[in-house]
Design an enzyme around this catalytic site. Structure first.
Site, PDB file in Angstrom:
ATOM      1  CB  SER A 190      48.215  37.277  42.179  1.00  0.00           C
ATOM      2  OG  SER A 190      46.963  37.602  41.638  1.00  0.00           O
ATOM      3  CG  ASP A 285      47.758  35.753  34.606  1.00  0.00           C
ATOM      4  OD1 ASP A 285      46.575  36.069  34.824  1.00  0.00           O
ATOM      5  OD2 ASP A 285      48.666  35.897  35.447  1.00  0.00           O
ATOM      6  CG  HIS A 315      46.868  34.005  37.941  1.00  0.00           C
ATOM      7  ND1 HIS A 315      47.359  35.286  37.920  1.00  0.00           N
ATOM      8  CD2 HIS A 315      46.404  33.791  39.209  1.00  0.00           C
ATOM      9  CE1 HIS A 315      47.201  35.840  39.108  1.00  0.00           C
ATOM     10  NE2 HIS A 315      46.631  34.956  39.912  1.00  0.00           N
TER      11      HIS A 315
END
Length: 352
Positions: A190, A285, A315
């Site tokens: 991320s 996601d 995610h």
């Protein structure tokens, strides 16, 4: 040692995931299908348990409260420390870090410099402890996890400066870390994936030592656009659009920050020369499309890229190592990509 309450909750959660499939399906609810994808039962069950536990969204409350919630949640889903892996805290000039070494690994091994996720606001070397242990053990590499500065106390570009400094320190002090200076990769999930690829970009453009490989889990690559996946998965799938807006507001304090290539590497005019990359995305996601678009940009620039969409996942899956089996399966794929990428880079450096 985790508090007794957290330990009991973790045991209860793993018990639920150990129930027969038909029972887990009853708890999770009917299959979820969006955009031609079906959500994995493990992912759907985790989201259902989050809902039943009334866990607040990351964007509710202060950053300090959100950090505490993340730390507690990580203890529930990441599991007990993965062994045999030794871990020691180290200081990279002004930056804290933790070095992981799997048992029996020889000196002069490859090294992965890892940047944790958390929207540039949350996360720490503790929140991603088991993720780094997993990568170290199964990829048989040393992992240096970087505790870069977080927003809003330290907004953009503080995290970038720390990320690059950590890589440069690792290269300059490879012998002290037991690593091969010519076999250092960068990686992260991320926001950490953003810092990893931005570090690769900046060091490449500077003409100095650069990483030999990029291991990117659902990276943030462009904060200037609203993608289709952000519209499709704006709610219900762990990371929400409200969360992302909250993170951005804390990290990018000026509108022009979003257009800086050190935040949105997708906007870089030239991505040629960057190290080979493995880019993993999750089907459910909101960051899916920008990660895949970045993979295409790299490929078009002549960078070798393996792009893998785990169409049934959400995610954050790199942290969900103690619940079900599907999340670990995705992580084992990444381990294979890292070992292969580092192996090829070492052979290429020997030829040169």
């Amino acid at each position: 040692m985790p508090p007794l309450k957290v330990t009991a909750q973790a045991t209860a959660l793993r018990t639920v995931f150990g129930l027969p499939q038909r029972v887990r399906r009853l708890i999770a609810g009917p299959p979820v299908r969006i955009d031609g994808q079906e959500l994995a039962l493990d992912a759907q069950l985790l989201l259902r348990m989050q809902q039943l536990g009334r866990i607040p969204p990351m964007s509710q409350g202060t950053p300090q409260q959100a950090r505490a919630h993340l730390d507690g949640g990580t203890l529930l889903v990441s599991g007990p420390p993965i062994e045999p892996v030794s871990a020691r805290d180290v200081r990279l000039d002004t930056i804290d870090a933790r070095l992981y070494t799997p048992s029996g690994l020889a000196e002069g091994s490859p090294l992965l410099v890892f940047y944790h996720g958390g929207g540039f606001v949350l996360g720490s070397i503790d929140s991603h402890d088991n993720t780094c242990r997993f990568l170290a053990k199964h990829a048989q590499v040393r992992v240096l996890s970087v505790d870069y500065r977080l927003a809003p106390e330290h907004p953009f570009p503080a995290g970038v400066l720390d990320a690059v400094a950590a890589f440069e320190y690792a290269h300059a002090h490879a012998d002290e870390l037991g690593a091969d200076p010519d076999a250092i990769a960068v990686g992260g999930d991320s926001a950490g994936g953003n810092l990893a690829t931005v570090t690769a970009y900046l060091t490449t453009r500077a003409g100095g030592p650069k990483p030999v490989y990029q291991l990117l889990f659902y990276p943030v690559t462009d904060s200037t656009v609203r993608t289709r996946s952000q519209e499709l998965f704006a709610e219900r799938f762990l990371l929400t659009q409200e969360d992302m807006d909250w993170f951005t507001a804390h990290y990018a304090t000026r509108e022009e920050d979003k257009h800086d290539v050190r935040y949105s590497p997708m906007l870089a005019p030239d991505l040629s020369g960057l190290p080979p990359a493995y880019i993993a995305t999750a089907g459910f996601d909101p960051l899916r499309d920008e990660g895949e678009a970045y993979a295409e940009r790299l490929r078009a620039a002549g960078v070798p890229v393996v792009q893998s969409r785990h169409a049934d996942l959400i995610h954050g899956y790199a942290n969900f190592l103690a619940v079900g089996t599907r999340f670990q399966q995705a992580m084992f794929e990444a381990v294979g990509a890292l070992r292969t990428g580092l192996g090829i880079s070492i052979k290429e450096s020997v030829k040169e």
